[in-house]
Design a protein around this motif. Structure first.
Motif, PDB file in Angstrom:
ATOM      1  N   THR A  82     -13.450  22.623  -6.076  1.00 55.28           N
ATOM      2  CA  THR A  82     -12.962  22.542  -7.454  1.00 55.28           C
ATOM      3  C   THR A  82     -11.527  23.014  -7.576  1.00 55.28           C
ATOM      4  O   THR A  82     -11.073  23.934  -6.872  1.00 55.28           O
ATOM      5  CB  THR A  82     -13.843  23.376  -8.399  1.00 55.28           C
ATOM      6  OG1 THR A  82     -13.960  24.716  -7.891  1.00 55.28           O
ATOM      7  CG2 THR A  82     -15.218  22.752  -8.559  1.00 55.28           C
ATOM      8  N   GLN A  83     -10.826  22.375  -8.507  1.00 53.76           N
ATOM      9  CA  GLN A  83      -9.441  22.721  -8.818  1.00 53.76           C
ATOM     10  C   GLN A  83      -9.349  23.007 -10.304  1.00 53.76           C
ATOM     11  O   GLN A  83     -10.225  22.622 -11.087  1.00 53.76           O
ATOM     12  CB  GLN A  83      -8.522  21.569  -8.415  1.00 53.76           C
ATOM     13  CG  GLN A  83      -8.592  21.245  -6.925  1.00 53.76           C
ATOM     14  CD  GLN A  83      -7.742  20.056  -6.515  1.00 53.76           C
ATOM     15  OE1 GLN A  83      -6.989  19.519  -7.313  1.00 53.76           O
ATOM     16  NE2 GLN A  83      -7.864  19.660  -5.261  1.00 53.76           N
ATOM     17  N   GLN A  84      -8.280  23.656 -10.693  1.00 49.64           N
ATOM     18  CA  GLN A  84      -8.147  24.065 -12.097  1.00 49.64           C
ATOM     19  C   GLN A  84      -8.189  22.877 -13.046  1.00 49.64           C
ATOM     20  O   GLN A  84      -8.726  22.973 -14.150  1.00 49.64           O
ATOM     21  CB  GLN A  84      -6.866  24.877 -12.296  1.00 49.64           C
ATOM     22  CG  GLN A  84      -6.987  26.310 -11.799  1.00 49.64           C
ATOM     23  CD  GLN A  84      -5.872  27.200 -12.296  1.00 49.64           C
ATOM     24  OE1 GLN A  84      -4.714  26.810 -12.266  1.00 49.64           O
ATOM     25  NE2 GLN A  84      -6.217  28.401 -12.724  1.00 49.64           N
ATOM     26  N   GLU A  85      -7.652  21.747 -12.615  1.00 49.83           N
ATOM     27  CA  GLU A  85      -7.642  20.576 -13.501  1.00 49.83           C
ATOM     28  C   GLU A  85      -9.037  19.998 -13.716  1.00 49.83           C
ATOM     29  O   GLU A  85      -9.224  19.105 -14.552  1.00 49.83           O
ATOM     30  CB  GLU A  85      -6.710  19.486 -12.977  1.00 49.83           C
ATOM     31  CG  GLU A  85      -7.070  18.949 -11.607  1.00 49.83           C
ATOM     32  CD  GLU A  85      -6.234  19.582 -10.519  1.00 49.83           C
ATOM     33  OE1 GLU A  85      -5.867  20.766 -10.666  1.00 49.83           O
ATOM     34  OE2 GLU A  85      -5.960  18.892  -9.524  1.00 49.83           O
ATOM     35  N   ASP A  86     -10.035  20.492 -12.970  1.00 48.42           N
ATOM     36  CA  ASP A  86     -11.412  20.047 -13.183  1.00 48.42           C
ATOM     37  C   ASP A  86     -12.057  20.768 -14.362  1.00 48.42           C
ATOM     38  O   ASP A  86     -13.155  20.378 -14.793  1.00 48.42           O
ATOM     39  CB  ASP A  86     -12.263  20.295 -11.936  1.00 48.42           C
ATOM     40  CG  ASP A  86     -11.751  19.576 -10.703  1.00 48.42           C
ATOM     41  OD1 ASP A  86     -12.003  20.069  -9.583  1.00 48.42           O
ATOM     42  OD2 ASP A  86     -11.083  18.529 -10.859  1.00 48.42           O
ATOM     43  N   SER A  87     -11.411  21.790 -14.879  1.00 44.51           N
ATOM     44  CA  SER A  87     -11.950  22.520 -16.021  1.00 44.51           C
ATOM     45  C   SER A  87     -12.082  21.582 -17.214  1.00 44.51           C
ATOM     46  O   SER A  87     -11.103  20.964 -17.652  1.00 44.51           O
ATOM     47  CB  SER A  87     -11.040  23.697 -16.388  1.00 44.51           C
ATOM     48  OG  SER A  87     -10.995  24.647 -15.351  1.00 44.51           O
ATOM     49  N   ALA A  88     -13.284  21.464 -17.723  1.00 41.16           N
ATOM     50  CA  ALA A  88     -13.576  20.522 -18.803  1.00 41.16           C
ATOM     51  C   ALA A  88     -15.041  20.689 -19.186  1.00 41.16           C
ATOM     52  O   ALA A  88     -15.793  21.426 -18.548  1.00 41.16           O
ATOM     53  CB  ALA A  88     -13.319  19.079 -18.367  1.00 41.16           C
ATOM     54  N   VAL A  89     -15.425  19.985 -20.232  1.00 37.42           N
ATOM     55  CA  VAL A  89     -16.845  19.855 -20.567  1.00 37.42           C
ATOM     56  C   VAL A  89     -17.328  18.537 -19.977  1.00 37.42           C
ATOM     57  O   VAL A  89     -16.696  17.492 -20.174  1.00 37.42           O
ATOM     58  CB  VAL A  89     -17.079  19.872 -22.081  1.00 37.42           C
ATOM     59  CG1 VAL A  89     -18.545  19.608 -22.402  1.00 37.42           C
ATOM     60  CG2 VAL A  89     -16.641  21.206 -22.672  1.00 37.42           C
ATOM     61  N   TYR A  90     -18.411  18.594 -19.251  1.00 35.96           N
ATOM     62  CA  TYR A  90     -18.988  17.407 -18.633  1.00 35.96           C
ATOM     63  C   TYR A  90     -20.214  17.005 -19.438  1.00 35.96           C
ATOM     64  O   TYR A  90     -21.173  17.767 -19.561  1.00 35.96           O
ATOM     65  CB  TYR A  90     -19.312  17.667 -17.168  1.00 35.96           C
ATOM     66  CG  TYR A  90     -18.051  17.806 -16.364  1.00 35.96           C
ATOM     67  CD1 TYR A  90     -17.391  19.035 -16.271  1.00 35.96           C
ATOM     68  CD2 TYR A  90     -17.470  16.710 -15.752  1.00 35.96           C
ATOM     69  CE1 TYR A  90     -16.198  19.169 -15.576  1.00 35.96           C
ATOM     70  CE2 TYR A  90     -16.279  16.831 -15.045  1.00 35.96           C
ATOM     71  CZ  TYR A  90     -15.651  18.055 -14.968  1.00 35.96           C
ATOM     72  OH  TYR A  90     -14.465  18.170 -14.290  1.00 35.96           O
TER      73      TYR A  90
END
Lengths: 116, 110
Positions: A82-90
């Motif tokens: 995981t990378q920071q840009e993966d932070s999100a609501v799925y």
């Protein structure tokens, strides 16, 4: 269950860690969708299953993202390294038919992933 | 390319006043059209949808939307807003996978 269930509701991952997000669709629903919703944005399509077949994965942002639905019911979205840009609501959604005509997609509450 | 534009990021409406949320789309053909509402910590709930036929569509919670092919628009309306309508509203288009707009946050003032 009565609706689409997603787990966990919240996940904090350290950068580089692998995560797995689970979706339990409404029983008997043929179609299953995964969407990614970044902060302040609308959901963006990731991938689509019809039963166990992954018919469209054009929205997966990189080969670190992988989804499966081996028995045509529960689905798992896996994100490697995981990378920071993966932070999100799925968000996961399911619908009773192959398309959306005459039916609708029911959404789960989502899994909020924070990568630190 | 397929896209949905919701030009208003925020809208504030007084309780009891009328509401119109704008949505324009770009698509290769006339797609199915949807409006969803998202409350904090909640999933997306379908308000209404348009597939074909009558261009004025009625939905839940007193909402309606009108499809205008010539303007590629599908604006959402409600004649009298309630405080509980405060939420994020998303317009979406598609046949299977949906393309969403960026949303309009509705604030309701007393």
């Amino acid at each position: 269950g009565a609706g689409v269930s997603q787990s966990p509701r919240y996940k904090v991952a350290k950068r580089g860690q692998d995560v797995a997000l689970r979706c339990d669709p409404i029983s008997g629903h043929v179609s299953l969708f995964w969407y990614q919703q970044a902060l302040g944005q609308g959901p963006e399509f990731l991938t689509y299953f019809q039963n166990e077949a992954q018919l469209d994965k054009s929205g997966l942002p990189s080969d670190r993202f992988f989804a499966e639905r081996p028995e045509g019911s529960v689905s798992t979205l896996k994100i490697q390294r995981t990378q920071q840009e993966d932070s999100a609501v799925y968000l996961c959604a399911s619908s009773a038919d192959r398309g959306l005509i005459g039916t609708e997609a029911f959404f789960g509450q989502g899994t909020r992933l924070t990568v630190v | 390319a397929q896209s949905v534009t919701q030009p208003d990021i925020h809208i504030t409406v007084s309780e009891g006043a009328s509401l119109e949320l704008r949505c324009n789309y770009s698509y290769g053909a006339t797609p199915y059209l949807f409006w969803y509402v998202q409350s904090p910590g909640q999933g997306l709930q379908l308000l209404l949808k348009y597939f074909s036929g009558d261009t004025l569509v009625q939905g839940i919670k007193g909402f309606e939307a009108e499809f205008k092919r010539s303007q590629s628009s599908f604006n959402l309306r409600k004649p009298s807003v309630h405080w509980s309508d405060a939420a994020e509203y998303f317009c979406a288009v598609g046949f299977q996978k949906l393309v969403f707009g960026t949303g309009t946050r509705l604030l309701v003032s007393p």
